[in-house]
Enzyme design. Sequence first.
Site, PDB file in Angstrom:
ATOM      1  N   THR A 214      23.642 -44.329 -47.621  1.00 29.09           N
ATOM      2  CA  THR A 214      22.772 -45.506 -47.712  1.00 29.09           C
ATOM      3  C   THR A 214      21.947 -45.453 -48.991  1.00 29.09           C
ATOM      4  O   THR A 214      21.409 -44.399 -49.340  1.00 29.09           O
ATOM      5  CB  THR A 214      21.846 -45.569 -46.490  1.00 29.09           C
ATOM      6  OG1 THR A 214      22.637 -45.687 -45.308  1.00 29.09           O
ATOM      7  CG2 THR A 214      20.899 -46.758 -46.571  1.00 29.09           C
ATOM      8  N   GLY A 288      16.072 -30.624 -40.843  1.00 23.99           N
ATOM      9  CA  GLY A 288      14.676 -31.036 -40.716  1.00 23.99           C
ATOM     10  C   GLY A 288      14.480 -32.478 -41.139  1.00 23.99           C
ATOM     11  O   GLY A 288      13.707 -33.222 -40.530  1.00 23.99           O
ATOM     12  N   GLY A 391      30.323 -68.234 -26.093  1.00 25.37           N
ATOM     13  CA  GLY A 391      30.932 -68.414 -27.405  1.00 25.37           C
ATOM     14  C   GLY A 391      29.917 -68.378 -28.525  1.00 25.37           C
ATOM     15  O   GLY A 391      30.208 -67.907 -29.628  1.00 25.37           O
ATOM     16  N   GLU A 414      23.635 -40.046 -38.420  1.00 26.11           N
ATOM     17  CA  GLU A 414      22.597 -39.051 -38.128  1.00 26.11           C
ATOM     18  C   GLU A 414      22.824 -38.379 -36.779  1.00 26.11           C
ATOM     19  O   GLU A 414      21.891 -38.180 -35.989  1.00 26.11           O
ATOM     20  CB  GLU A 414      21.202 -39.670 -38.238  1.00 26.11           C
ATOM     21  CG  GLU A 414      20.912 -40.143 -39.664  1.00 26.11           C
ATOM     22  CD  GLU A 414      19.448 -40.377 -39.954  1.00 26.11           C
ATOM     23  OE1 GLU A 414      18.605 -39.654 -39.379  1.00 26.11           O
ATOM     24  OE2 GLU A 414      19.153 -41.271 -40.771  1.00 26.11           O
TER      25      GLU A 414
END
Length: 438
Positions: A214, A288, A391, A414
């Site tokens: 990301t 961490g 729909g 993650e």
Amino acid sequence: MALRGVSVQLLSRVPGLRVFRTWVSSAAQTEKVGRTQSQLAKSSRPEFDWRDPLVLEEQLTTDEILIRDTFRTYCQERLMPRILLANRNEVFHREIISQMGELGVLGPTIKGYGCAGVSSVAYGLLARELERVDSGYRSAMSVQSPLVMHPIYAYGSEEQRQKYLPRLAKGELLGCFGLTEPNSGSDPSSMETRARYNSSNKSYTLNGTKTWITNSPMADLFVVWARCEDGRIRGFLLEKGMRGLSAPRIQGKFSLRASATGMIIMDGVEVPEENMLPGASSLGGSFGCLNNGRYGIAWGVLGASEFCLHTARQYALDRMQFGVPLARNQLIQKKLADMLTEITLGLHACLQLGRLKDQDKAAPEMVSLLKRNNCGKALDIARQARDMLGGNGISDEYHVIRHAMNLEAVNTYEGTHDIHALILGRAITGIQAFTASK
């Protein structure tokens, strides 16, 4: 209103019951007293508010409420109007990070270095409001804060903190976190990225590829994890423009389309020795970071769930079939009740975990429990809401299908749903089941 230096003026509560004195006969006075006692008994009976079933609001501090409400206004007024086209066109607008920096919501739990220093619960509330709009926007903030700013703060040198944290907090720099590789996903210990030390010029040469990263296509700073010659895994700070460093975009996603996702390709990237994070020398450093990221995810997905619940509820009230609203259908009410129950339990669990985090009493397994539970439940809720809209549920103009597609990715990154089950299983039995040979 920025979070930095937030000051809150406490308002005294005005009593809700006012007694008017009148001259009446004793009989009328007795009758009135009887009516008043009956009314008091009725008014003192606790009322159920489906919008806040277990009264979460009363368990938040005044500062936390102010922070949440300020950020909610920003999210609804500035982000919600743009998400439809951003998702359609697969675009992440860089200025969003700058705006968040102005608000002071980047690295918000860090004390000093231009950060707000708010509670873990306040950070969770921010994640909830942002993901109420879109998981991709929350992902961008989560990467910038727990995955980039946290390792610099927790494992970096003072020089690194002073150099990077203030600019990251302002949104001047955009960061990314490189751990996952093409051949190393749930098992990061198998990473192939290598860092070779050059004693002649006191630098490291990095070679390898990270994927599903990301922010990488737009990043200015790259927190990359690599295996050194001594076998230890260490974190390195790479800057945009370094020779041999590239970050191609991954396109064609059906999830998190409003988030910039790419790769990190390192072909002989030379990194100064002072760019290594001195406080991290194992996978524990990266874990961490992930632990803090997962905490924000546990809060965030509930914001997406709340959006889906509210949308499905309103649709069921407005939509007429067979001469009655859909909401009159028992099956619809049962589904809404299930949604509300899971969201409520998830929020209060997150609140408890946040308080424990601020007391340094939050074990990683606690975070795994909530990341796994809340992501799984949120995905179920989004799918159910999509079904309830019929729909129309597949139209992006109702936003529910977007949340459902986003949560497919959030349930995976993650730590997948099943990986967190194995983390909890190890805690329950004392036996690790990640591999058969160990």
